[in-house]
Design a protein around this motif. Structure first.
Motif, PDB file in Angstrom:
ATOM      1  N   VAL A   1       0.858  -1.182   0.000  1.00  0.00           N
ATOM      2  CA  VAL A   1       0.000   0.000   0.000  1.00  0.00           C
ATOM      3  C   VAL A   1       0.893   1.230   0.000  1.00  0.00           C
ATOM      4  O   VAL A   1       1.862   1.304   0.771  1.00  0.00           O
ATOM      5  CB  VAL A   1      -0.942   0.015   1.221  1.00  0.00           C
ATOM      6  N   ASN A   2       0.570   2.189  -0.873  1.00  0.00           N
ATOM      7  CA  ASN A   2       1.340   3.432  -0.992  1.00  0.00           C
ATOM      8  C   ASN A   2       2.815   3.125  -1.215  1.00  0.00           C
ATOM      9  O   ASN A   2       3.713   3.651  -0.547  1.00  0.00           O
ATOM     10  CB  ASN A   2       1.154   4.300   0.255  1.00  0.00           C
ATOM     11  N   ALA A   3       3.072   2.242  -2.156  1.00  0.00           N
ATOM     12  CA  ALA A   3       4.434   1.760  -2.403  1.00  0.00           C
ATOM     13  C   ALA A   3       4.987   2.403  -3.664  1.00  0.00           C
ATOM     14  O   ALA A   3       4.240   2.753  -4.598  1.00  0.00           O
ATOM     15  CB  ALA A   3       4.429   0.240  -2.547  1.00  0.00           C
ATOM     16  N   PRO A   4       6.300   2.539  -3.736  1.00  0.00           N
ATOM     17  CA  PRO A   4       6.900   3.096  -4.947  1.00  0.00           C
ATOM     18  C   PRO A   4       7.086   2.028  -6.029  1.00  0.00           C
ATOM     19  O   PRO A   4       7.275   0.849  -5.729  1.00  0.00           O
ATOM     20  CB  PRO A   4       8.255   3.607  -4.450  1.00  0.00           C
ATOM     21  N   ILE A   5       7.001   2.453  -7.255  1.00  0.00           N
ATOM     22  CA  ILE A   5       7.360   1.627  -8.404  1.00  0.00           C
ATOM     23  C   ILE A   5       8.349   2.444  -9.223  1.00  0.00           C
ATOM     24  O   ILE A   5       7.969   3.439  -9.870  1.00  0.00           O
ATOM     25  CB  ILE A   5       6.133   1.232  -9.240  1.00  0.00           C
ATOM     26  N   GLY A   6       9.598   2.043  -9.185  1.00  0.00           N
ATOM     27  CA  GLY A   6      10.637   2.848  -9.792  1.00  0.00           C
ATOM     28  C   GLY A   6      10.776   4.164  -9.063  1.00  0.00           C
ATOM     29  O   GLY A   6      10.900   4.217  -7.836  1.00  0.00           O
ATOM     30  N   SER A   7      10.722   5.238  -9.806  1.00  0.00           N
ATOM     31  CA  SER A   7      10.838   6.571  -9.200  1.00  0.00           C
ATOM     32  C   SER A   7       9.496   7.166  -8.835  1.00  0.00           C
ATOM     33  O   SER A   7       9.428   8.266  -8.298  1.00  0.00           O
ATOM     34  CB  SER A   7      11.568   7.512 -10.170  1.00  0.00           C
ATOM     35  N   LEU A   8       8.426   6.425  -9.130  1.00  0.00           N
ATOM     36  CA  LEU A   8       7.089   6.918  -8.819  1.00  0.00           C
ATOM     37  C   LEU A   8       6.571   6.252  -7.553  1.00  0.00           C
ATOM     38  O   LEU A   8       6.852   5.088  -7.285  1.00  0.00           O
ATOM     39  CB  LEU A   8       6.137   6.629  -9.989  1.00  0.00           C
ATOM     40  N   GLY A   9       5.776   6.966  -6.789  1.00  0.00           N
ATOM     41  CA  GLY A   9       5.246   6.426  -5.547  1.00  0.00           C
ATOM     42  C   GLY A   9       3.742   6.505  -5.496  1.00  0.00           C
ATOM     43  O   GLY A   9       3.071   6.967  -6.429  1.00  0.00           O
ATOM     44  N   GLY A  10       3.187   6.031  -4.390  1.00  0.00           N
ATOM     45  CA  GLY A  10       1.748   6.111  -4.166  1.00  0.00           C
ATOM     46  C   GLY A  10       0.937   5.001  -4.763  1.00  0.00           C
ATOM     47  O   GLY A  10      -0.296   5.095  -4.853  1.00  0.00           O
ATOM     48  N   PHE A  11       1.581   3.881  -5.151  1.00  0.00           N
ATOM     49  CA  PHE A  11       0.848   2.782  -5.783  1.00  0.00           C
ATOM     50  C   PHE A  11       0.379   1.767  -4.733  1.00  0.00           C
ATOM     51  O   PHE A  11       1.062   1.513  -3.736  1.00  0.00           O
ATOM     52  CB  PHE A  11       1.737   2.062  -6.805  1.00  0.00           C
ATOM     53  N   ASP A  12      -0.789   1.174  -4.983  1.00  0.00           N
ATOM     54  CA  ASP A  12      -1.280   0.020  -4.233  1.00  0.00           C
ATOM     55  C   ASP A  12      -1.270  -1.178  -5.176  1.00  0.00           C
ATOM     56  O   ASP A  12      -1.864  -1.109  -6.271  1.00  0.00           O
ATOM     57  CB  ASP A  12      -2.711   0.253  -3.716  1.00  0.00           C
ATOM     58  N   TRP A  13      -0.601  -2.245  -4.782  1.00  0.00           N
ATOM     59  CA  TRP A  13      -0.599  -3.421  -5.645  1.00  0.00           C
ATOM     60  C   TRP A  13      -0.557  -4.681  -4.796  1.00  0.00           C
ATOM     61  O   TRP A  13      -0.134  -4.672  -3.638  1.00  0.00           O
ATOM     62  CB  TRP A  13       0.549  -3.381  -6.647  1.00  0.00           C
ATOM     63  N   SER A  14      -1.023  -5.765  -5.386  1.00  0.00           N
ATOM     64  CA  SER A  14      -1.073  -7.036  -4.661  1.00  0.00           C
ATOM     65  C   SER A  14      -1.039  -8.182  -5.653  1.00  0.00           C
ATOM     66  O   SER A  14      -1.403  -8.031  -6.830  1.00  0.00           O
ATOM     67  CB  SER A  14      -2.328  -7.139  -3.791  1.00  0.00           C
ATOM     68  N   LEU A  15      -0.616  -9.337  -5.137  1.00  0.00           N
ATOM     69  CA  LEU A  15      -0.596 -10.570  -5.908  1.00  0.00           C
ATOM     70  C   LEU A  15      -1.127 -11.679  -5.007  1.00  0.00           C
ATOM     71  O   LEU A  15      -0.579 -11.921  -3.930  1.00  0.00           O
ATOM     72  CB  LEU A  15       0.827 -10.887  -6.371  1.00  0.00           C
ATOM     73  N   ASP A  16      -2.226 -12.330  -5.440  1.00  0.00           N
ATOM     74  CA  ASP A  16      -2.878 -13.371  -4.649  1.00  0.00           C
ATOM     75  C   ASP A  16      -2.845 -14.695  -5.400  1.00  0.00           C
ATOM     76  O   ASP A  16      -3.001 -14.726  -6.638  1.00  0.00           O
ATOM     77  CB  ASP A  16      -4.351 -13.018  -4.372  1.00  0.00           C
TER      78      ASP A  16
END
Length: 811
Positions: A425-440
């Protein structure tokens, strides 16, 4: 000054008030467990001493409470204070007090017309209107002799009243063993509050040749006991133990009686085992006149790392069914140490339910911990989590109780189910931040009796990945999201196309957005913050053919405000709906600016469908309407006493309501609540549900607010309680609970009639009646659980409160 012999002395009479004033500060400090104040002493010749360095004064800590239990032991001795109209005696030997005599030491005070205090053996003798207050427990009589340091002694013709539960009575004699234990001989006991009327009699009373009261274990034991209600003997005991508080203790619990239309007259005699402070058990044999004897047991445990409850019932040779009947249920939740470095603790949850036969739910309804009467789940889950990662292993097996008139297709067992998830939650991806992602990930083995199902058993593996980037600011938000849902199947038998394997991959894109406007507003003389919150939710999922795939766990989502803003119209993993939908909605609220409480909420939402639906559940027609039903919802809490909720699903095509729910609740105070609800689904059901708890005394003008203690006019109050569930199309009651409660101050009577629909053609009716002797015992069957389950916001007439303070009776 009176004359005195060389071996004695006498003091001139001193006004009582003067003596009280001289000792009041010391007395107040001693009674609260504090050291008495120091007084100036006459100067004395002392040897020269070396002056020590001054020590730092101890830090004092303030407290709003006085000590309920003053400190005891060496160094905590408290002084003895004597008061009276006239004092005489010999120094360090005895003191005689005549007129308004009073002795105080710590939490104990003794008052009498005359008192003799002997210092060598620390004994007090008192006669005439003797009254004792010992840590809030009070005694009164005519003659007392007691040793103060050990509290050993006797009291003749006393009355007594205990602080903890208000228990009181009279005795021929009381023998004090110590400050915690006493024996009352030829005595009686009740919790009914006494008054000064000569004709007063308690509503209930326990008499016996002797009573042993133990304030340390908080129990009383009576021998040769007879229990009377309204002066009529109802039970006799060679010996009986009863509580002086809510503290648990082993022993026989009050018997329970009831009348059931299926099982006949029932008599239960539970025995309680207080195994440890965190463990207990109850063994309950029950005699049913139409069936036989049922043996029931319950075991509860609570530890730092786990807690649980086990129930078991066994009836040998049920006369109605001509077979043995049994059931068990286990509920456990806790953590266990894996003892593996880097793994740590594992969560373990068990929910096991099993019964002997298909008719058990009908004959013994509401047994076990399952939420469904005919579908009993037995499952075990082992879970683990560390940081962003979590995993679980689960085994689930169903027992389906079949009814020939209403068969059920059994759900699939999951033996096993393995899941894992990684969430950021609110994690960076590369130089960009604020992403929420998950793998189930989910792997499940589905199995069921092939004779009862039309689908093959299979292994299913599911993977779901999702990524979103919320943009949130004051007054608006927008959240784009992408998902990928993949599933793979391996079947035990071929499908209709001859394949034994299948797979499916479905992508989904959604865009959620909303605005929030606020303004100051005033309605009906009240100031509010009014909001206007429009919301738009778009979802696009391409079509993937899933018609040949079996359905193991998918079902249609209910159409409501919680699900209309979701990507998938189905719950579960076997169906992913194709979608090209736009959901539009708006909500407006009135919020109290001072408290934040919501006074009014109004919402409306509707789906716009741009393509026909193609993915459906087996046997269900696709939805082709471009405009969905309109959802309207309202919640009003204008004043605390009133609550109103409604939800309407309106079909604009037919201009009719498909489903609607209206509910209202009125609760102006304690023990006063009325709720009503209308639930209608077109061509399916139309039910009216009404529930209440209300003092019947209100009907004739006795509207006292101090309820729950039998303090209305006339010394008692009647309460009507009940719930009615009525089917309008069938013109009959589906379920009903009707009852009356009477609060007579120190006793409560309850009579409850319950009718439950057990099938489309049969029902079960039972009568529950209970006599609660407040602070002593409950006799009869217990309807409280039935009332709490069926009546929203039902309040027991005797809610457990805090322990009373000894200072409430301080004098």
């Amino acid at each position: 000054m009176q004359s005195a012999s060389p071996s004695s002395f006498a003091l001139s009479p001193v006004p009582h008030a003067v003596l009280c004033l001289a000792a009041w500060l010391s007395l107040a400090a001693a009674s609260a467990g504090l050291a008495p104040p120091a007084y100036a002493q006459p100067a004395a010749t002392q040897a020269p001493t070396v002056e020590a360095a001054p020590e730092a004064a101890p830090a004092l800590k303030t407290t709003p409470l006085l000590a309920e239990t003053p400190p005891e032991g060496p160094g905590n001795e408290v002084p003895t204070f004597l008061f009276g109209d006239r004092l005489s005696g010999r120094p360090n030997l005895e003191t005689v007090i005549d007129g308004s005599a009073e002795l105080r030491r710590g939490p104990t005070s003794i008052r009498a017309d005359r008192m003799e205090y002997y210092q060598p053996d620390d004994t007090a003798k008192a006669t005439g209107n003797v009254r004792i207050n010992a840590s809030g427990n009070r005694y009164q009589g005519q003659e007392l002799q007691i040793r103060l340091d050990t509290f050993e002694g006797f009291f003749t013709q006393p009355g007594y009243q205990f602080l903890a539960n208000g228990g009181n009575g009279q005795a021929r004699r009381i023998d004090f063993i110590d400050d915690k234990r006493l024996i009352a001989r030829d005595a009686d006991y009740t919790t009914c509050e006494r008054n000064d009327e000569a004709s007063w009699k308690p509503a209930w009373q326990l008499t016996g040749t002797s009573f042993r009261f133990d304030q340390e274990t908080e129990t009383g034991t009576a021998t040769g006991a007879v229990l009377r209600f309204k002066d009529v003997p109802i039970m006799a005991f060679p010996t009986i133990s009863f509580p002086l508080s809510d503290k648990r203790k082993s022993g026989l619990l009050p018997p329970s009686v009831g009348l059931d239309s299926t099982s006949g007259f029932q008599f239960s005699q539970p025995y309680y085992l207080n195994i440890a402070p965190n463990r207990d058990a109850t063994i309950t044999p029950t005699l049913m006149t139409k069936r036989g004897v049922d043996l029931g047991g319950e075991y509860r445990y609570l530890e730092d790392d786990y807690t649980g409850q086990a129930n078991i019932n066994y009836m040998p040779g049920d006369k109605l069914r001509n077979r043995d009947r049994w059931s068990y249920a286990l509920l456990h939740s806790g953590v266990i140490d894996s003892r593996v470095p880097g793994i740590g603790n594992l969560g373990l949850n068990l929910n096991l339910n099993r019964v002997s036969d298909n008719d058990y739910w009908r004959d013994f309804s509401r047994a076990g911990t399952s939420l469904t009467e005919r579908l009993l789940a037995s499952e075990a889950t082992l879970s683990w989590g560390r940081g962003y990662f979590s995993a679980a292993a689960r085994a689930l097996k169903w027992q389906t109780l079949q009814d020939p008139l209403s068969p059920i297709v059994p759900p699939y067992d999951r033996l096993p189910q393995l899941t894992a998830a990684y969430t950021r939650v609110n994690a960076p991806i590369g130089s960009l931040g604020g992403f929420d992602w998950s793998l189930d990930g989910d792997y499940t083995r589905f199995s069921a009796d092939k004779a009862l199902t039309l689908q093959p058993n299979s292994d299913r593996a599911v993977t779901r990945a999702q990524l979103s980037r919320p943009f949130i600011a004051p007054g608006w938000f927008i959240t784009p999201k992408v998902q990928l849902h993949a599933a793979s199947y391996r079947f035990d038998a071929p499908l209709a196309n001859g394949q034994t394997t299948a797979s499916r991959v479905v992508p989904t894109f959604s865009l959620d957005s909303g605005l929030q406007f606020e303004r100051a507003a005033s309605f009906l003389g009240r100031s509010f913050t009014q909001t206007l919150e429009p919301r738009a939710f778009y979802v696009r999922t391409p079509y993937r053919d899933q018609s040949l795939l079996p359905n193991y766990d998918s079902g249609a989502n209910d159409f409501n405000f919680a699900t209309i803003y979701t990507e998938n119209e189905f719950v579960g993993n076997d169906r992913i709906s194709d979608a090209n939908l736009l959901t539009l909605g708006v909500t407006s609220r009135l919020i109290d600016p001072d408290t934040g409480a919501e006074a009014v909420r109004f919402g409306v939402a509707q789906r716009l469908r741009f393509d026909d639906q193609r993915v459906t559940l087996p046997g269900v027609l696709p939805v082709n309407d471009r405009i969905s039903d309109l959802l309207l919802g309202t919640s009003i809490n204008w004043v605390p006493q009133w609550t109103f909720d409604s939800t309407v699903q309106y079909n604009p095509k037919t201009k009719r309501s498909e489903r609607s729910t209206f509910g209202a609740r009125y609760s102006p105070g304690n023990y006063r609540v009325v709720s009503a609800a209308l639930r209608r689904q077109r061509d399916v059901s139309n039910l009216v549900d009404v529930a209440w708890q209300w003092p019947i005394n209100d009907l004739w003008g006795d509207k006292g607010q101090n309820l729950g203690a039998g303090q209305g006019q006339g010394g008692g109050r009647y309460y009507g309680v009940g719930r009615l569930n009525y089917s309008i199309p069938e013109r009959k009651l589906v379920d009903a609970v009707l009852g009356v409660e009477y609060d007579g101050c120190c006793w409560i009577g309850r009579v409850v009639l319950q009718r439950s629909q057990s099938s489309t053609a049969s029902s079960n009716t039972r009568i529950l009646f209970q006599l609660e002797l407040v602070g002593f015992s409950r006799l009869g069957s217990n309807p409280l659980q039935t009332l709490r389950t069926n009546i929203p916001r039902y309040q027991s007439l005797r809610e457990q409160g805090t322990s009373p303070s000894r200072f409430t009776t301080y004098d």
